[in-house]
Scaffold this active site. Structure first.
Site, short mmCIF file in Angstrom:
data_model
loop_
_atom_site.label_atom_id
_atom_site.label_comp_id
_atom_site.label_asym_id
_atom_site.label_seq_id
_atom_site.Cartn_x
_atom_site.Cartn_y
_atom_site.Cartn_z
N HIS A 99 -10.43 -5.82 -2.42
CA HIS A 99 -11.47 -5.57 -1.40
C HIS A 99 -12.58 -4.79 -2.09
CE1 HIS A 99 -9.00 -7.23 1.71
NE2 HIS A 99 -8.03 -6.35 1.50
N GLU A 145 -6.20 -10.42 -2.02
CA GLU A 145 -6.98 -10.29 -0.78
C GLU A 145 -8.47 -10.17 -1.10
OE1 GLU A 145 -5.47 -7.23 1.82
OE2 GLU A 145 -3.38 -7.59 1.22
N ASP A 153 -12.27 -10.11 -1.25
CA ASP A 153 -13.56 -10.25 -0.58
C ASP A 153 -14.51 -9.24 -1.20
OD1 ASP A 153 -12.82 -7.81 0.72
OD2 ASP A 153 -12.14 -8.88 2.49
N GLU A 187 0.80 -1.22 0.00
CA GLU A 187 0.00 0.00 0.00
C GLU A 187 0.84 1.28 0.00
OE1 GLU A 187 -2.74 -0.45 3.25
OE2 GLU A 187 -3.57 -2.32 2.45
#
Length: 459
Positions: free
Chosen positions: A239, A267, A269, A162
């Site tokens: 995400h 990651e 979801d 990030e």
């Protein structure tokens, strides 16, 4: 329950006017013939992974799914700086070692996560005062020490996590504020020197589709490659929000692959506003399927990792209040439609099981000249808990709700919706929740016959 609410419920005489059995459609039951995701992914030349923390691996249902359904594992917290070097120069490898051992025992690869990040840093580092040279030396030492410890056991490292703002510029952080963007190259070079065989990634969120932030990542990757900095891949966290998955995921992945880089969804979801409904879960299935399909369409997309398994331990509700149900398994680790969406994207052509969770509604009234008190009990007769509920029905004879307790009741014309309040949002398997309300009537007062729980009608 408040005294006034108890008084209302005691006063209500339960003259049961009708009951209905409702199919919730919140989760499909686990079947012996359920697809094995890791086998499907392997057949496509990809991996399918899941994140796990030490506490999650202590949950037997979680560990069983992690070890049988997935062929890649990512530590949720166990390899982050504050976990491994809480005290300067003193390392605690226990959590990371345990996850690696679990992965090796189940023939899984490991994605190391993460070496350099602006968050989850130890207090000695964030509160310390260091010269630029000293801070750079600390970064290089930490990366070197951790990668060396896990040398030969990690397939991919999220070396830098990030680094960008939403507009594609560099994020202000301990690292950038003192060292500028050069900290990224320093970390990558140190990781390469410590383990030449591990694939080195930069990982970020909201870069999944084309846009300002992904453009910033693209420019960063091009710059590093032009300088000869060791960079093997880009991680796209994924995400996402139900119904809002970017339509440019495949195009975006491909442009990074065209730079000669591997790409991965790291990651994944897909969260929704609770309560979960059949419509939301159906859309969530389509969203998971579209992301996995986008990866499969790009030859250098090496795999997809979902960020956790069951909704019970998801990070989403604590960060996004009122949202959740973001994973492919429900709170009881039963497969949701999204699980079958992932399987279908990977080539599975089986039949999705019909949901078996159900509930019963008991509706009773104590009636007088122009008004009545209604008491409603909702029982979850299924095998999985319901998290967040909304019960709807119609009053075709002009009844009007005037006051409610233990639920928020709203009425528009003949349509009525009762939604849980904060303290009764969950209906355990085999459990009940009750609420009541006052209403007016004239002419006749028939009981509703069209109850729907979370959008699914009674059978």
């Amino acid at each position: 329950m408040k005294t006034e609410q108890l008084r209302h419920l005691r006063r209500a005489v339960l003259a049961v006017a009708g009951a209905a059995t409702l199919i919730l459609g919140l989760a499909a039951p686990s079947q012996a013939a359920d697809p094995v995701l890791r086998d499907l992914a392997t057949a496509k030349g990809r991996y399918i992974g899941s994140a796990a923390t030490a506490s999650e691996l202590n949950i037997s249902s979680y560990a069983a799914l992690e070890g049988t359904q997935f062929n890649s594992a990512t530590p949720g917290n166990e390899m982050k700086w504050e976990s491994v070097e809480a005290t300067r120069g003193t390392y605690n490898w226990t959590g990371g070692d345990n996850l690696v051992s679990f992965a090796q025992a189940h023939s899984m690869q490991v994605r190391g996560h993460t070496l350099v990040w602006h968050s989850q840093l130890p207090n000695w580092l964030t509160s310390g005062t260091f010269t630029n040279d000293a801070l750079r030396a600390l970064l290089v030492k930490h990366v070197t020490d951790e990668v060396t410890h896990f040398k030969g056991k990690i397939n991919q490292w999220d070396v830098v996590n990030e680094p960008l703002n939403e507009d594609g510029t560099y994020r202000a952080s301990l690292w950038y504020n003192q060292l500028g963007s050069s900290y990224i190259a320093d970390a990558l070079r140190a990781a390469r020197a410590a383990d030449p065989a591990a694939k080195l990634y930069i990982n970020d969120y909201n870069t999944d589709g084309t846009g300002s932030k992904s453009d910033g990542m693209y420019n960063l990757a091009k710059s590093l490659l032009a300088q000869g900095v060791p960079l093997d891949g880009i991680g796209f966290q994924g995400h996402l929000i139900v119904g809002s998955v970017p339509t440019t995921v495949q195009t975006n992945l491909q442009r990074f692959a065209d730079l000669g880089l591997d790409v991965a969804v790291t990651e994944l979801d897909v969260r929704m506003t609770l309560p979960a409904t059949t419509a939301l879960l159906t859309q969530q299935k389509a969203d998971f399927k579209s992301v996995v399909s986008a990866c499969l369409a790009v030859s250098r997309c090496v795999g997809v990792t979902v960020w956790g398994l069951g909704d019970a331990t998801s990070w989403v509700p604590s960060v996004f209040p009122g949202q959740g149900a973001a994973n492919i398994y429900d709170e009881n680790y039963q497969p949701k439609p999204a699980y079958y969406g992932v399987a279908e994207a990977l080539g599975w052509t089986g039949t999705v099981p019909v949901p078996t969770a159900s509930c019963a509604v008991t509706y009773g009234v104590n009636q007088w000249n122009t008004g009545f008190t209604a008491s409603v009990t909702v029982k979850n007769t299924g095998t999985t808990p319901v998290s967040g509920w909304s019960l709807t029905w119609t009053y075709p004879s002009g009844q009007k709700v005037t006051q409610a307790w233990n639920a928020t009741v709203a009425q528009s014309g003949t349509a009525v919706t009762a939604t849980n309040v904060s303290y009764n949002a969950t209906i355990a398997a085999g459990g009940t929740q009750a609420f009541g309300f006052n209403a007016s009537w004239s002419g006749s007062n028939p009981a509703p016959t069209d109850f729907k729980l979370n959008g699914t009608a009674c059978s």
